[in-house]
Write a protein that holds these residues in place. Structure first.
Motif, mmCIF file in Angstrom:
data_model
loop_
_atom_site.group_PDB
_atom_site.id
_atom_site.type_symbol
_atom_site.label_atom_id
_atom_site.label_comp_id
_atom_site.label_asym_id
_atom_site.label_seq_id
_atom_site.Cartn_x
_atom_site.Cartn_y
_atom_site.Cartn_z
ATOM 1 N N VAL A 51 -42.848 41.204 -17.005
ATOM 2 C CA VAL A 51 -41.477 40.860 -17.668
ATOM 3 C C VAL A 51 -41.117 41.619 -19.159
ATOM 4 N N GLY A 52 -39.915 41.523 -18.742
ATOM 5 C CA GLY A 52 -38.959 42.814 -19.521
ATOM 6 C C GLY A 52 -38.098 41.466 -20.322
ATOM 7 N N PHE A 53 -37.938 41.511 -21.619
ATOM 8 C CA PHE A 53 -36.763 40.922 -22.628
ATOM 9 C C PHE A 53 -35.776 42.156 -22.869
ATOM 10 N N ASN A 54 -34.754 41.843 -22.977
ATOM 11 C CA ASN A 54 -34.215 43.563 -22.808
ATOM 12 C C ASN A 54 -32.426 42.728 -23.815
ATOM 13 N N GLU A 55 -31.768 43.770 -24.876
ATOM 14 C CA GLU A 55 -30.482 43.729 -25.470
ATOM 15 C C GLU A 55 -29.541 43.056 -24.761
ATOM 16 N N VAL A 56 -29.681 43.377 -23.747
ATOM 17 C CA VAL A 56 -28.319 42.565 -22.656
ATOM 18 C C VAL A 56 -28.802 41.853 -22.707
ATOM 19 N N ALA A 57 -29.960 40.651 -22.322
ATOM 20 C CA ALA A 57 -29.987 39.823 -22.846
ATOM 21 C C ALA A 57 -29.980 39.140 -23.541
ATOM 22 N N ARG A 58 -30.050 39.665 -24.735
ATOM 23 C CA ARG A 58 -30.633 39.114 -25.975
ATOM 24 C C ARG A 58 -29.014 38.641 -26.546
ATOM 25 N N HIS A 59 -28.355 39.571 -26.034
ATOM 26 C CA HIS A 59 -26.426 39.193 -26.605
ATOM 27 C C HIS A 59 -26.112 38.603 -25.952
ATOM 28 N N ALA A 60 -26.194 38.411 -24.453
ATOM 29 C CA ALA A 60 -25.303 37.583 -23.524
ATOM 30 C C ALA A 60 -25.396 35.979 -24.139
ATOM 31 N N ARG A 61 -24.629 35.476 -23.499
ATOM 32 C CA ARG A 61 -23.879 34.166 -24.090
ATOM 33 C C ARG A 61 -24.548 32.552 -23.202
ATOM 34 N N ASP A 62 -24.624 33.843 -22.049
ATOM 35 C CA ASP A 62 -25.415 32.752 -21.071
ATOM 36 C C ASP A 62 -26.276 33.444 -19.621
ATOM 37 N N TYR A 63 -26.867 32.657 -19.199
ATOM 38 C CA TYR A 63 -27.765 33.367 -18.206
ATOM 39 C C TYR A 63 -26.103 33.841 -17.138
ATOM 40 N N ASP A 64 -25.778 33.969 -16.894
ATOM 41 C CA ASP A 64 -24.283 34.999 -16.031
ATOM 42 C C ASP A 64 -23.774 35.372 -16.519
ATOM 43 N N ASP A 65 -23.453 35.553 -17.836
ATOM 44 C CA ASP A 65 -23.209 36.728 -18.489
ATOM 45 C C ASP A 65 -24.095 38.088 -18.853
ATOM 46 N N TYR A 66 -25.510 37.133 -18.966
ATOM 47 C CA TYR A 66 -26.512 38.313 -18.881
ATOM 48 C C TYR A 66 -26.550 39.402 -17.106
ATOM 49 N N LEU A 67 -26.296 38.565 -16.490
ATOM 50 C CA LEU A 67 -26.348 39.203 -15.186
ATOM 51 C C LEU A 67 -25.241 39.957 -15.207
ATOM 52 N N THR A 68 -24.395 39.734 -15.674
ATOM 53 C CA THR A 68 -22.816 40.422 -15.091
ATOM 54 C C THR A 68 -23.004 41.631 -16.278
ATOM 55 N N ALA A 69 -23.630 41.811 -17.251
ATOM 56 C CA ALA A 69 -23.707 42.884 -17.789
ATOM 57 C C ALA A 69 -24.731 43.885 -17.536
ATOM 58 N N LEU A 70 -26.126 42.736 -17.281
ATOM 59 C CA LEU A 70 -27.001 44.107 -16.374
ATOM 60 C C LEU A 70 -26.697 44.932 -15.552
ATOM 61 N N ALA A 71 -26.021 43.648 -14.101
ATOM 62 C CA ALA A 71 -25.231 44.877 -13.349
ATOM 63 C C ALA A 71 -24.967 45.641 -14.004
ATOM 64 N N ALA A 72 -23.900 46.093 -14.923
ATOM 65 C CA ALA A 72 -22.821 47.037 -15.588
ATOM 66 C C ALA A 72 -24.105 47.799 -16.601
ATOM 67 N N THR A 73 -25.413 48.255 -16.462
ATOM 68 C CA THR A 73 -25.398 48.746 -17.622
ATOM 69 C C THR A 73 -26.749 49.739 -16.437
ATOM 70 N N PRO A 74 -26.990 50.873 -16.288
ATOM 71 C CA PRO A 74 -27.059 51.711 -15.969
ATOM 72 C C PRO A 74 -29.191 51.777 -16.504
ATOM 73 N N GLY A 75 -30.226 51.292 -15.714
ATOM 74 C CA GLY A 75 -31.758 51.823 -16.336
ATOM 75 C C GLY A 75 -32.102 51.893 -17.506
ATOM 76 N N GLU A 76 -31.656 53.613 -17.614
ATOM 77 C CA GLU A 76 -31.977 53.974 -18.211
ATOM 78 C C GLU A 76 -31.496 53.463 -19.643
ATOM 79 N N ASP A 77 -30.211 52.952 -19.530
ATOM 80 C CA ASP A 77 -29.798 52.415 -21.023
ATOM 81 C C ASP A 77 -30.091 50.620 -21.604
ATOM 82 N N VAL A 78 -31.388 50.933 -20.966
ATOM 83 C CA VAL A 78 -31.623 48.803 -20.432
ATOM 84 C C VAL A 78 -32.927 49.259 -22.037
#
Length: 137
Positions: A85-112
């Motif tokens: 299980v990885g916890f990343n900066e995208v999740a840490r900065h998201a205001r809620d889980y839906d925001d996280y999923l949306t932001a993660l979908a726009a983040t290339p894997g190498e930028d996580v």
């Protein structure tokens, strides 16, 4: 009792204490929901009070650089015998889980960028990946 499996939590070494504790809690809770066996049996104290069963594994919290966390995450995920299980900066900065999923979908894997990683599996496999990492102080 020596357990055949092992779990570790690894947090990024430059996190302030409050963020490190939060990151360890996030990956620990997320990992716990994926473990194949339930926690140990409930216990009773001498007064008859019931206490919830706890995870029987020691839970070391280790530290690593951001680059080492990415390497750990990638190497552990490549193994079918490990739960990672990885916890990343995208999740840490998201205001809620839906925001996280949306932001993660726009983040290339190498930028996580990973904040923490939890690994569970055969003792020797987990140890091989984490044996040189220091305990969080």
């Amino acid at each position: 009792m020596v357990l055949a499996t092992k779990l570790v939590l690894v947090v990024r070494d430059d996190l302030p204490a409050a963020l490190a504790v939060n990151a360890a809690a996030v990956v620990g809770l997320s990992l716990g929901g994926r473990l194949p066996d339930p926690p140990a049996a409930e216990g009773k104290d001498a007064s008859g009070g019931v206490h919830a069963g706890l995870n029987p594994h020691p839970v070391p919290v280790l530290t690593a650089s951001g680059d080492r966390l990415r390497e750990l995450h990638d190497r552990a995920r490549a193994r079918e015998d490990l739960i990672t299980v990885g916890f990343n900066e995208v999740a840490r900065h998201a205001r809620d889980y839906d925001d996280y999923l949306t932001a993660l979908a726009a983040t290339p894997g190498e930028d996580v960028e990973y904040v923490a990683v939890a690994v569970f599996g055969p003792r020797n496999r987990v140890t091989a990946l984490t044996k040189r990492l220091p305990l969080h102080d």
